[in-house]
Design a protein around this motif. Structure first.
Motif, PDB file in Angstrom:
ATOM      1  N   SER A 254       0.787  -1.146   0.021  1.00  0.00           N
ATOM      2  CA  SER A 254      -0.094   0.130  -0.008  1.00  0.00           C
ATOM      3  C   SER A 254       0.886   1.414   0.058  1.00  0.00           C
ATOM      4  N   ASP A 280      -3.118  -4.509  -3.450  1.00  0.00           N
ATOM      5  CA  ASP A 280      -2.360  -3.020  -3.429  1.00  0.00           C
ATOM      6  C   ASP A 280      -3.614  -2.205  -2.594  1.00  0.00           C
ATOM      7  N   ILE A 284      -0.947   4.471  -5.096  1.00  0.00           N
ATOM      8  CA  ILE A 284       0.306   3.889  -5.924  1.00  0.00           C
ATOM      9  C   ILE A 284       1.109   5.331  -6.329  1.00  0.00           C
ATOM     10  N   TYR A 306      -2.700  -8.976  -9.786  1.00  0.00           N
ATOM     11  CA  TYR A 306      -2.495  -7.755  -9.031  1.00  0.00           C
ATOM     12  C   TYR A 306      -3.706  -7.151  -8.777  1.00  0.00           C
ATOM     13  N   TYR A 308      -5.979  -4.091  -7.166  1.00  0.00           N
ATOM     14  CA  TYR A 308      -5.801  -2.794  -6.656  1.00  0.00           C
ATOM     15  C   TYR A 308      -6.960  -2.213  -6.661  1.00  0.00           C
ATOM     16  N   VAL A 322      -3.216   1.064 -14.486  1.00  0.00           N
ATOM     17  CA  VAL A 322      -3.546  -0.189 -13.673  1.00  0.00           C
ATOM     18  C   VAL A 322      -4.144  -1.149 -14.494  1.00  0.00           C
ATOM     19  N   ALA A 328      -3.453  -7.248 -13.846  1.00  0.00           N
ATOM     20  CA  ALA A 328      -3.971  -6.335 -12.918  1.00  0.00           C
ATOM     21  C   ALA A 328      -5.398  -6.499 -12.893  1.00  0.00           C
ATOM     22  N   VAL A 330      -8.549  -4.095 -11.074  1.00  0.00           N
ATOM     23  CA  VAL A 330      -9.014  -3.008 -10.384  1.00  0.00           C
ATOM     24  C   VAL A 330     -10.477  -3.164  -9.980  1.00  0.00           C
TER      25      VAL A 330
END
Length: 510
Positions: A254, A280, A284, A306, A308, A322, A328, A330
Motif C-alpha cells: 500500500s 494493493d 500508488i 495484482y 488494486y 493499472v 491487474a 481494479v
C-alpha cells in the motif's frame, strides 16, 4: 539668365560630384540598414523555427527551446502539474524545458538496479548540459541559415548575403554568450512554482535537503535490498508455522507514492515467498497525473495477479493505467475471485493530490468522514449481496472499515503509513472481522525523507489455508532505522475463525 538668383544658378562642374557622393552615401546606408534588418529578421525567425531540440534527461523525454526574451530565465514545464521558474541567467534568451513521457526501458532499469538511481541523478546533469549545447548550436545554425536564405532572395548578391549571414551569426552567438556569462547554477535551489506545484514545497520541504537525504537513503537501500534475499531463509528456519502445500500466499502492499525502489522489494518478495496474488490498497502515485501513469508499468513484470483499489492520491487515469496491465484487476465496489480467494474492494471517494496525507496533517472533518464511511457502507452491501462468500474486503482509508464488521473475516487498508492490526467492533451473531492496516511500501515517497530518518518500507505476506482463512502473516520492514537491516516479524493466528493472533520472536536481518 541674368535675372536668375545666384544661389540657384547651375554651375557646371561644381555641385554634381557632391550630389553623387551624397546619393552614394545614402545608398550605402540604405543597403547597410537593409542588411541589418534582414539579419535581425532572419536571426529571429531562425531562433523561433529551429531553436528547439528533443533530448533525454534521465528517464524523461524532454524538449528544450530558446525564445528571445530580455529578462532571460528558465521555465521547466511538468504537464499537467505546472512549472518551475528559475532565475538562471539574464537575457536576451529564455530557456524552456518541457518534460514529456517517461522512457519505459529507463524506468525499468531504475527499478531493477537501485544503484542506478544515483547514476541517473548524476547523468541527468550531463544530459542537460549536452542538450543545452546541442540547442545552442542548432539555434545558431538555424538563425544563420534562415538569414542567408532571406538575404539571397532580397539582394541576389553574394557579398551582401555573406555580410547578412555573418551579422546574424554575431548577433545570435553573442546573445547566447551573454546568457551563458550570467549563468547562476544556484538558482535551482530557489525555484518559483506555478500550477499544482505551488503546493510542492509544503509537501516535500527544502529540495536540496531532500535530495541530500535521498542520496543517503538510496545508498542505504542499495545494501538493504541485497539483504532481502535472506528473508526466505529466515522464514524457512522458523519452526512455529509451516505453510501447508495448499496454502495461498498473499502479499499486501500500500501507499507506494512513486518510490521506484519499492518495486524491487516487491519483486524479490514475490519470487522468494512464492506469492500467489498481490493486493494493493491504493496511493500508488502522488498526483494522479498522466506522466505518473508510466510508474505502474512495473505491475506487469510481477507475472502474478495484482488486485488494486484507488487511493486518495490516485486519479481515474491512474486506475485506468493499472487496469491496462495484463495481470491487474481494479476493483471499485466490485468483487473478484483470484487464487481461490474472493476479494471485494472499493476506491477512495476523495482525490486530493494537492494535500499532504501525513496522519498529523489533521483529522477528518465531518463531511469528509461521512463520505469515507458511506464508501464502507456501499462495499458492505456489495459483500452481503455477493453470491460467493467474500474472504477479504479492501478499502484505502481504515475509517471506511467500520460498516464491514461482520460481513467478512478480514479487511485490508492503508493510507495512514502506520502498520496496525485490530478487531472491528463485533456484530451480534456475526463472524468477527479483523482489520489490517499496512504501512507505506514506498516509504511514503518523498514525504518519508522529511524526518530525521527515512520512513521504512513496509509490506506483509498473508498465509491462507484451504478454507481461505488467515493462518499467519509475516510483517516485513526495510530500513527506516538508520541501520542497514531488514526486519521480519511472524504472527501465527491461533484461532482463524476468531482471528486472534500471537507474535513470534522478531528476526532482524542485517
Amino acid at each position: 539668365m541674368d535675372g536668375q538668383d545666384e544661389n540657384t544658378r547651375q554651375r557646371p562642374g561644381d555641385d554634381r560630384p557632391p550630389r553623387r557622393r551624397w546619393v552614394g552615401t545614402l545608398r550605402r546606408l540604405g543597403v547597410g540598414l537593409a542588411v541589418l534588418a534582414i539579419s535581425l529578421t532572419g536571426a529571429l525567425l531562425g531562433v523561433l523555427a529551429g531553436g528547439q531540440v528533443d533530448t533525454d534527461i534521465g528517464p524523461f523525454r524532454a524538449r528544450m527551446a530558446l525564445t528571445p526574451n530580455l529578462d532571460g530565465g528558465t521555465t521547466i514545464d511538468i504537464p499537467p502539474l505546472g512549472a518551475l521558474l528559475l532565475d538562471s541567467h539574464d537575457g536576451p534568451a529564455h530557456l524552456d524545458v518541457e518534460l514529456g513521457a517517461l522512457d519505459q526501458g529507463r524506468v525499468e532499469a531504475l527499478i531493477d538496479d537501485p544503484a542506478s538511481i544515483n547514476r541517473a541523478s548524476q547523468s541527468a546533469v550531463a544530459d542537460v548540459r549536452h542538450g543545452v549545447l546541442r540547442l545552442g548550436l542548432r539555434t545558431v545554425g538555424a538563425a544563420v541559415a534562415v538569414t542567408l536564405i532571406l538575404a539571397g532572395l532580397a539582394f541576389r548578391d553574394t557579398r551582401r548575403t555573406a555580410w547578412a549571414g555573418g551579422l546574424a551569426l554575431v548577433v545570435t552567438a553573442g546573445s547566447l554568450g551573454i546568457a551563458a556569462s550570467t549563468l547562476r547554477p544556484q538558482s535551482i535551489e530557489e525555484p518559483r512554482y506555478e500550477g499544482l506545484l505551488v503546493n510542492a514545497p509544503a509537501i516535500v520541504g527544502d529540495a536540496r535537503r531532500i535530495a541530500d537525504d535521498y542520496t543517503k537513503y538510496a545508498e542505504q537501500l542499495q545494501r538493504l535490498v541485497g539483504n532481502v534475499s535472506q528473508l526466505y531463509t529466515t522464514v524457512s528456519a522458523l519452526p512455529v508455522y509451516e505453510p501447508a502445500p495448499n496454502t495461498t500466499r498473499v502479499l499486501h502492499v500500500s501507499d507506494m507514492h512513486l518510490n521506484p525502489t519499492g518495486w524491487q522489494l516487491i519483486r524479490t518478495v514475490v519470487e522468494q515467498f512464492d506469492i500467489d496474488v498481490v493486493i494493493d490498497t491504493g496511493d500508488i502515485t502522488d498526483w494522479g497525473s498522466e506522466p505518473e501513469a508510466n510508474y505502474v508499468g512495473s505491475i506487469g513484470l510481477l507475472k502474478k495477479p495484482y488486485v488494486y483499489i484507488r487511493g486518495n492520491h490516485d486519479s481515474g487515469r491512474t486506475a485506468a493505467a493499472v487496469a491496462r496491465q495484463p495481470n491487474a484487476i481494479v476493483l471499485d465496489n466490485a468483487t473478484t475471485t483470484v487464487a481461490g480467494l474472493t476479494i471485494a474492494g472499493i476506491g477512495d471517494p476523495r482525490f486530493t493530490p494537492d494535500k499532504s496525507t501525513a496522519p498529523a496533517a489533521g483529522g477528518l472533518d465531518q463531511p469528509t468522514a461521512d463520505q469515507v464511511i458511506t464508501v464502507g457502507e456501499k462495499l458492505a452491501t456489495t459483500v452481503r449481496e455477493s453470491p460467493t462468500p467474500v474472504n477479504i474486503a479492501l478499502v484505502h482509508d481504515p475509517a471506511s472499515a467500520g460498516p464491514l464488521s461482520g460481513t467478512c473475516p478480514l479487511v485490508l487498508s492503508g493510507h495512514t503509513h502506520d502498520r496496525q492490526v485490530s478487531k472491528l467492533p463485533p456484530q451480534v451473531g456475526k463472524t468477527p472481522t479483523q482489520l489490517m492496516v499496512q504501512g507505506s511500501t514506498g516509504g511514503a515517497g518523498l514525504r518519508g525523507l522529511e524526518g530525521e530518518e527515512p520512513t521504512p518500507l513496509s509490506m506483509s505476506v498473508l498465509y491462507f489455508d484451504e478454507n481461505k482463512l488467515l493462518q499467519a502473516y509475516d510483517d516485513i520492514t526495510v530500513g527506516g532505522t538508520g541501520q542497514a537491516q531488514v526486519n521480519l516479524e511472524r504472527r501465527v493466528v491461533r484461532d482463524p475463525k476468531v482471528g486472534a493472533d500471537a507474535p513470534v520472536t522478531p528476526t532482524p536481518t542485517r
